[in-house]
Design an enzyme around this catalytic site. Sequence first.
Site: not given
Length: 416
Positions: A260, A378, A380
């Site tokens: 990001c 992202h 995760e």
Amino acid sequence: MNLLVSEDRPRALLALENGSTFAGYASGAEGEAFGEVVFNTSMVGYDEIVSDPSYAGQIVTLTYPQVGNYGVCERYLQAPGLALRGLVVHDMCYTPSNWQSEGSLPDLLRRSGVVSIEGVDTRALTLQIRESGAMRAAISTVDLDPESLVARVRASEPISSHNFVEDVSPAEETVVPAKGERRFGVVAYHCGMKRGIVEGLCEHGCEVTLVPWDTPASRVLELAPDGVFFSNGPGDPEQVVSTSEAARALLGKLPCFGICLGNQMFTLAAGGSIEKLPYGHHGGNEPVMNLLTGKVEITAQNHNYGMVFPSLGDLVPELSGGESTHHDDLRHWSRLHVAPVVRNERYGRIRLTHVNLNDGTPEGIQFLDVPAFSVQYHPESKPGPNDSSYLFEAFARLMEGRDDYLDIDVREGRRF
């Protein structure tokens, strides 16, 4: 809907820079909040969304119609406090039902001082943001005069005028131990890093030293880590000069991975350009093609800025399917299943590895002559799909010195 019994609650007003206003009721703290209004298309994960530090300075609109049904739970919050400026929903739930719930979303917003409005036609609001772009806005329970609030919005500062990373980055270094056997020591630039990302690194055997956003590269080299991670974060990347300077100094010296904002830091370090997208990518359903494997990942994203891939250098035809002309819509490369390579003045060859299939914007790069890679999303899954969790293993392989570290089928990293 809750609005049928809302007459005893304070009224609220949402005003946009383009002159539009939406009336509703307070569903969080009372007062006023000014910021940049964006929309998030995730269907679940509102507790992780509101606690994402990358939303600092922004008013978040949730497109899913009813919010708060399953309450909130401390373990799912991504930061100790809430950094967003305000929240806009259609229908807020005040009596959640879930065995893990520790309280309601409205209560969390009130405790955190976050102004929120419900009763808004979020479909109409989202269409306005799509047409006019992310813009300045305000939520107020104090000033309910549409003309007055719109005028004050237009007089407010844009999000690009402030370094929001400084607001959400820690002041001191912190060490987080690896889960299980320690395989690597990693220094992570905490620019607004989510808890789930730290956990993702630790689950892959990384002992993580979290450092403030303005930590000089010399301090990182003193710590002698196996790799350096550059995290997500809020606001305009052009404001985060110290981090981009650190990235420039560390690229080529240690294995580096950025996500990001970290992807944008690598771009600036390489002398590339950043652009502000019309309304950004916010949600857990962005399709991205990995050009190295041809596989498509459904990704979780939260950013308004992105790299301009052609600004990194001229194409290398022999490594770009014989082509020497850049394309504005990078889906050209996804159709060809070619990962094009440019020649960068500072770091040599840089390859485009990931492309957004919705709008053709760049989503990831790989440095071929220094050990580094980055993505714009992202990995995760906090909240969102876990298709991209393989990227943590890719970073581990990079620190092991493997050249094929990114050639991983998304199914290898998926957790069921």
